[in-house]
Design a protein around this motif. Structure first.
Motif, PDB file in Angstrom:
ATOM      1  N   ALA A  45      -7.332  11.918  30.586  1.00  0.00           N
ATOM      2  CA  ALA A  45      -7.110  10.965  29.476  1.00  0.00           C
ATOM      3  C   ALA A  45      -7.412  11.961  28.301  1.00  0.00           C
ATOM      4  CB  ALA A  45      -7.972   9.996  29.503  1.00  0.00           C
ATOM      5  N   ALA A  46      -8.272  12.851  28.247  1.00  0.00           N
ATOM      6  CA  ALA A  46      -8.528  13.727  27.040  1.00  0.00           C
ATOM      7  C   ALA A  46      -9.210  14.848  27.481  1.00  0.00           C
ATOM      8  CB  ALA A  46      -9.090  12.749  26.089  1.00  0.00           C
ATOM      9  N   GLN A  47      -9.120  16.002  26.564  1.00  0.00           N
ATOM     10  CA  GLN A  47     -10.161  16.847  26.819  1.00  0.00           C
ATOM     11  C   GLN A  47     -11.005  16.916  25.603  1.00  0.00           C
ATOM     12  OE1 GLN A  47      -7.785  20.623  26.337  1.00  0.00           O
ATOM     13  NE2 GLN A  47      -6.141  19.745  25.848  1.00  0.00           N
ATOM     14  N   ILE A  48     -12.381  17.134  25.726  1.00  0.00           N
ATOM     15  CA  ILE A  48     -13.273  17.186  24.755  1.00  0.00           C
ATOM     16  C   ILE A  48     -13.731  18.407  24.677  1.00  0.00           C
ATOM     17  CG2 ILE A  48     -15.384  16.174  23.747  1.00  0.00           C
ATOM     18  CD1 ILE A  48     -14.652  13.611  25.089  1.00  0.00           C
ATOM     19  N   LEU A  49     -13.468  19.304  23.630  1.00  0.00           N
ATOM     20  CA  LEU A  49     -13.926  20.749  23.620  1.00  0.00           C
ATOM     21  C   LEU A  49     -14.923  21.037  22.582  1.00  0.00           C
ATOM     22  CD1 LEU A  49     -10.298  22.306  24.146  1.00  0.00           C
ATOM     23  CD2 LEU A  49     -11.961  21.723  25.915  1.00  0.00           C
ATOM     24  N   ILE A  50     -15.939  21.357  22.964  1.00  0.00           N
ATOM     25  CA  ILE A  50     -17.375  21.664  21.882  1.00  0.00           C
ATOM     26  C   ILE A  50     -17.424  23.345  21.741  1.00  0.00           C
ATOM     27  CG2 ILE A  50     -19.673  21.005  21.352  1.00  0.00           C
ATOM     28  CD1 ILE A  50     -18.950  19.191  23.831  1.00  0.00           C
ATOM     29  N   TYR A  51     -17.354  23.663  20.457  1.00  0.00           N
ATOM     30  CA  TYR A  51     -17.387  25.058  20.253  1.00  0.00           C
ATOM     31  C   TYR A  51     -16.653  26.057  21.500  1.00  0.00           C
ATOM     32  CZ  TYR A  51     -22.150  23.830  21.215  1.00  0.00           C
ATOM     33  OH  TYR A  51     -23.224  23.364  22.177  1.00  0.00           O
ATOM     34  N   PRO A  52     -15.529  25.691  21.681  1.00  0.00           N
ATOM     35  CA  PRO A  52     -14.607  26.517  23.019  1.00  0.00           C
ATOM     36  C   PRO A  52     -14.533  27.996  22.613  1.00  0.00           C
ATOM     37  CG  PRO A  52     -13.115  25.066  21.768  1.00  0.00           C
ATOM     38  CD  PRO A  52     -14.652  24.818  21.157  1.00  0.00           C
ATOM     39  N   ALA A  53     -14.614  28.440  23.609  1.00  0.00           N
ATOM     40  CA  ALA A  53     -14.003  29.990  23.473  1.00  0.00           C
ATOM     41  C   ALA A  53     -12.669  30.254  24.067  1.00  0.00           C
ATOM     42  CB  ALA A  53     -15.014  30.850  24.470  1.00  0.00           C
ATOM     43  N   LEU A  54     -11.653  30.202  23.142  1.00  0.00           N
ATOM     44  CA  LEU A  54     -10.312  30.053  23.563  1.00  0.00           C
ATOM     45  C   LEU A  54      -9.198  31.191  23.451  1.00  0.00           C
ATOM     46  CD1 LEU A  54      -9.823  26.425  22.354  1.00  0.00           C
ATOM     47  CD2 LEU A  54     -10.251  27.095  24.693  1.00  0.00           C
ATOM     48  N   GLY A  55      -9.643  32.148  22.118  1.00  0.00           N
ATOM     49  CA  GLY A  55      -8.958  33.358  22.068  1.00  0.00           C
ATOM     50  C   GLY A  55      -9.306  34.354  22.624  1.00  0.00           C
ATOM     51  N   ALA A 111      -6.679  16.042  22.430  1.00  0.00           N
ATOM     52  CA  ALA A 111      -8.172  16.841  22.444  1.00  0.00           C
ATOM     53  C   ALA A 111      -8.753  16.430  20.965  1.00  0.00           C
ATOM     54  CB  ALA A 111      -7.533  18.226  22.334  1.00  0.00           C
ATOM     55  N   PHE A 112     -10.227  16.257  21.452  1.00  0.00           N
ATOM     56  CA  PHE A 112     -11.222  16.172  20.493  1.00  0.00           C
ATOM     57  C   PHE A 112     -11.786  17.462  20.229  1.00  0.00           C
ATOM     58  CE2 PHE A 112     -10.585  11.612  22.378  1.00  0.00           C
ATOM     59  CZ  PHE A 112      -9.725  11.260  21.286  1.00  0.00           C
ATOM     60  N   ILE A 113     -11.650  18.138  19.310  1.00  0.00           N
ATOM     61  CA  ILE A 113     -12.431  19.568  19.211  1.00  0.00           C
ATOM     62  C   ILE A 113     -13.315  19.552  18.065  1.00  0.00           C
ATOM     63  CG2 ILE A 113     -11.814  21.999  19.057  1.00  0.00           C
ATOM     64  CD1 ILE A 113      -8.616  21.240  20.057  1.00  0.00           C
ATOM     65  N   PHE A 114     -14.509  20.169  18.824  1.00  0.00           N
ATOM     66  CA  PHE A 114     -15.660  20.379  17.720  1.00  0.00           C
ATOM     67  C   PHE A 114     -15.989  21.935  17.385  1.00  0.00           C
ATOM     68  CE2 PHE A 114     -15.710  16.289  19.652  1.00  0.00           C
ATOM     69  CZ  PHE A 114     -15.909  15.403  18.573  1.00  0.00           C
ATOM     70  N   CYS A 169     -19.608  10.749  21.271  1.00  0.00           N
ATOM     71  CA  CYS A 169     -19.851   9.486  22.058  1.00  0.00           C
ATOM     72  C   CYS A 169     -18.812   8.560  21.165  1.00  0.00           C
ATOM     73  CB  CYS A 169     -21.192   8.870  21.627  1.00  0.00           C
ATOM     74  SG  CYS A 169     -22.421   9.845  22.684  1.00  0.00           S
ATOM     75  N   LYS A 170     -18.561   8.673  19.955  1.00  0.00           N
ATOM     76  CA  LYS A 170     -17.557   7.644  19.247  1.00  0.00           C
ATOM     77  C   LYS A 170     -16.020   8.121  19.559  1.00  0.00           C
ATOM     78  CE  LYS A 170     -19.967   7.067  14.978  1.00  0.00           C
ATOM     79  NZ  LYS A 170     -20.370   7.254  13.601  1.00  0.00           N
ATOM     80  N   LYS A 171     -15.689   9.550  19.733  1.00  0.00           N
ATOM     81  CA  LYS A 171     -14.519   9.925  20.391  1.00  0.00           C
ATOM     82  C   LYS A 171     -14.096   9.329  21.849  1.00  0.00           C
ATOM     83  CE  LYS A 171     -13.016  12.070  17.016  1.00  0.00           C
ATOM     84  NZ  LYS A 171     -11.847  11.768  16.055  1.00  0.00           N
ATOM     85  N   ILE A 172     -15.204   9.301  22.445  1.00  0.00           N
ATOM     86  CA  ILE A 172     -15.105   8.642  24.055  1.00  0.00           C
ATOM     87  C   ILE A 172     -14.787   7.333  23.907  1.00  0.00           C
ATOM     88  CG2 ILE A 172     -16.397   8.589  26.094  1.00  0.00           C
ATOM     89  CD1 ILE A 172     -17.761  10.884  25.640  1.00  0.00           C
TER      90      ILE A 172
END
Length: 176
Positions: A45-55, A111-114, A169-172
């Motif tokens: 349904a969504a991805q919630i990524l919190i200070y993700p390592a992506l690069g 995506a909700f990215i923090f 929690c608000k995004k969820i």
């Protein structure tokens, strides 16, 4: 029977899962969405990524400007990468290790990215959100001022960590 951690979320998890992870866990969740797409599997349904390592290492400005950040500095980041994927540049599926370099992000879940303000990975989060939006994927990017990488560990101790948890929690809740 629902796992204990999902009981308070009502019907959210009965439809589609939400993928959520912080730091390397955010990396794994982003990679999982790419694998699901590649293998024609249903997306979350969504991805919630919190200070993700992506690069890739040293590929973004914040990797240099925040090289000496508390809790995640350059040496720690290099250590993590070398232990996560030794000889990462020889890895045949590099976009799974570094989802930001994927040739396409189309057909991925919203995506909700923090991001944390004092984190060498802040540009990973922002760049990924921008890439998703440029490929017409619903995405939001939120920088939490005053927060360090790993800030979720300070819930109940640090106002910024408590604020991050409230935002998540608000995004969820929007997914119900």
């Amino acid at each position: 029977r629902d796992p204990l951690w999902s009981r308070g979320l009502g019907d959210v998890y009965k439809r589609q899962p939400i993928l959520m992870g912080d730091s390397a866990g955010g990396n794994l969740m982003a990679a999982l969405t790419l694998l699901c797409r590649k293998n024609c599997m249903a997306q979350a349904a969504a991805q919630i990524l919190i200070y993700p390592a992506l690069g890739m290492p040293n590929s973004l400005p914040s990797h240099q400007t925040l090289w000496d950040a508390p809790l995640l500095n350059y040496d720690t980041l290099e250590f993590c990468i070398q232990n996560y994927i030794p000889n990462c540049y020889q890895y045949s599926q590099l976009e799974l290790a570094f989802p930001l370099i994927a040739s396409s992000l189309e057909a991925l879940p919203r995506a909700f990215i923090f991001a944390a303000q004092y984190d060498p990975l802040i540009d990973d989060a922002k760049s990924y959100a921008q890439r998703l939006m440029s490929e017409n994927i619903m995405a939001s990017y939120t920088r939490v001022n005053g927060l360090l990488h790993g800030g979720l560990h300070a819930i109940g101790v640090c106002d910024e960590a408590d604020y991050l948890l409230q935002l998540i929690c608000k995004k969820i809740e929007t997914l119900k």
